[in-house]
Design an enzyme around this catalytic site. Sequence first.
Site, PDB file in Angstrom:
ATOM      1  N   LYS A 169       1.933  -8.255  -3.379  1.00 20.06           N
ATOM      2  CA  LYS A 169       2.884  -7.271  -2.864  1.00 20.06           C
ATOM      3  C   LYS A 169       3.977  -7.958  -2.031  1.00 20.06           C
ATOM      4  CE  LYS A 169      -0.466  -3.430  -2.805  1.00 20.06           C
ATOM      5  NZ  LYS A 169      -1.275  -2.547  -1.910  1.00 20.06           N
TER       6      LYS A 169
ATOM      7  N   TYR B 120       1.505   4.126  -8.909  1.00 18.10           N
ATOM      8  CA  TYR B 120       0.643   4.763  -7.903  1.00 18.10           C
ATOM      9  C   TYR B 120       0.559   6.280  -8.104  1.00 18.10           C
ATOM     10  CZ  TYR B 120       0.077   0.461  -5.182  1.00 18.10           C
ATOM     11  OH  TYR B 120      -0.274  -0.801  -4.754  1.00 18.10           O
TER      12      TYR B 120
ATOM     13  N   ASN C 265      -1.305  -4.693   2.876  1.00 22.31           N
ATOM     14  CA  ASN C 265      -2.556  -5.353   2.478  1.00 22.31           C
ATOM     15  C   ASN C 265      -2.405  -6.402   1.375  1.00 22.31           C
ATOM     16  OD1 ASN C 265      -2.201  -3.537   0.447  1.00 22.31           O
ATOM     17  ND2 ASN C 265      -4.203  -2.543   0.638  1.00 22.31           N
TER      18      ASN C 265
ATOM     19  N   HIS D 223      -2.477  -6.172  -4.800  1.00 17.80           N
ATOM     20  CA  HIS D 223      -3.068  -5.077  -5.587  1.00 17.80           C
ATOM     21  C   HIS D 223      -3.899  -5.660  -6.707  1.00 17.80           C
ATOM     22  CE1 HIS D 223      -3.436  -1.488  -8.091  1.00 17.80           C
ATOM     23  NE2 HIS D 223      -3.186  -2.310  -9.101  1.00 17.80           N
TER      24      HIS D 223
ATOM     25  N   GLU E 265      -2.088  -0.182 -16.132  1.00 15.68           N
ATOM     26  CA  GLU E 265      -1.195  -0.963 -15.278  1.00 15.68           C
ATOM     27  C   GLU E 265      -0.607  -2.162 -16.028  1.00 15.68           C
ATOM     28  OE1 GLU E 265      -3.770  -1.686 -11.934  1.00 15.68           O
ATOM     29  OE2 GLU E 265      -3.669   0.407 -11.283  1.00 15.68           O
TER      30      GLU E 265
HETATM   31  N1  UDP Z   1      -2.721   2.812   1.302  1.00 13.33           N
HETATM   32  C1  UDP Z   1      -2.143   3.094   2.532  1.00 13.33           C
HETATM   33  N2  UDP Z   1      -2.826   3.919   3.397  1.00 13.33           N
HETATM   34  C2  UDP Z   1      -4.031   4.463   3.101  1.00 13.33           C
HETATM   35  C3  UDP Z   1      -4.606   4.177   1.849  1.00 13.33           C
HETATM   36  C4  UDP Z   1      -3.919   3.341   0.976  1.00 13.33           C
HETATM   37  O1  UDP Z   1      -1.056   2.631   2.834  1.00 13.33           O
HETATM   38  O2  UDP Z   1      -4.602   5.179   3.929  1.00 13.33           O
HETATM   39  C5  UDP Z   1      -2.001   1.946   0.364  1.00 13.33           C
HETATM   40  C6  UDP Z   1      -2.528   0.510   0.349  1.00 13.33           C
HETATM   41  O3  UDP Z   1      -1.416  -0.363   0.153  1.00 13.33           O
HETATM   42  C7  UDP Z   1      -3.433   0.503  -0.869  1.00 13.33           C
HETATM   43  C8  UDP Z   1      -2.665   1.433  -1.809  1.00 13.33           C
HETATM   44  O4  UDP Z   1      -2.155   2.449  -0.951  1.00 13.33           O
HETATM   45  O5  UDP Z   1      -3.593  -0.805  -1.410  1.00 13.33           O
HETATM   46  C9  UDP Z   1      -3.492   2.062  -2.900  1.00 13.33           C
HETATM   47  O6  UDP Z   1      -4.637   2.660  -2.336  1.00 13.33           O
HETATM   48  P1  UDP Z   1      -6.056   2.550  -3.055  1.00 13.33           P
HETATM   49  O7  UDP Z   1      -6.970   3.499  -2.363  1.00 13.33           O
HETATM   50  O8  UDP Z   1      -5.873   2.704  -4.527  1.00 13.33           O
HETATM   51  O9  UDP Z   1      -6.532   1.065  -2.670  1.00 13.33           O
HETATM   52  P2  UDP Z   1      -6.637  -0.307  -3.476  1.00 13.33           P
HETATM   53  O10 UDP Z   1      -7.074   0.017  -4.884  1.00 13.33           O
HETATM   54  O11 UDP Z   1      -5.283  -0.960  -3.425  1.00 13.33           O
HETATM   55  O12 UDP Z   1      -7.668  -1.106  -2.714  1.00 13.33           O
END
Ligand code: UDP
Length: 149
Positions: free
Chosen positions: A9, A49, A112, A115, A126
């Site tokens: 990211k 997303y 974070n 992805h 994806e």
């Molecule tokens: N995210 C966020 N706040 C939250 C949950 C998710 O900003 O409370 C963002 C974070 O960047 C995350 C992305 O949304 O990686 C997608 O969320 P997901 O639950 O799919 O997590 P991932 O698969 O990336 O671990």
Amino acid sequence: MERTFVMIKPDGVQRCLIGEIISRLEKKGLKIVAMKMMKIERDLAERHYAEHKGKPFFESLVSYVTSGPVVAMVVEGKNAIKIVRTLVGATNPAEAAPGTIRGDFGMEVGRNVIHASDSPESAEREIALFFKPDEIVEYRRIDEDWLYE
Ligand code: UDP
């Protein structure tokens, strides 16, 4: 063999973690079969997303991932989806285990670093969003006989 979609990211790119992250994937035994640096347009971010549309963090998530260049990859290996998710760590870097990418390099959920697809269905969806079939390269790693029994 399984393929998964990985994206460094914008914070990962800006914080100069591209090499570190690629190195971890390579050393684990995963094979990078497609890769490009790109700037994501809003439309692509929203489609990527789509499952989070309507959630409170959706707008900030879209502006985060469109805020600078990303590195998109297709990564291949036996059990690649689960293995990459394990290397990446929990969604919230504050809770991610040390030794994982998010655990070692992040501070909070909205930044974070990386992805990775979470299921075969999301990997397929994806990969197709980010890559044309002819952008994915087939080749053998020289150490494949030593990575797999
Ligand atoms: N995210 C966020 N706040 C939250 C949950 C998710 O900003 O409370 C963002 C974070 O960047 C995350 C992305 O949304 O990686 C997608 O969320 P997901 O639950 O799919 O997590 P991932 O698969 O990336 O671990």
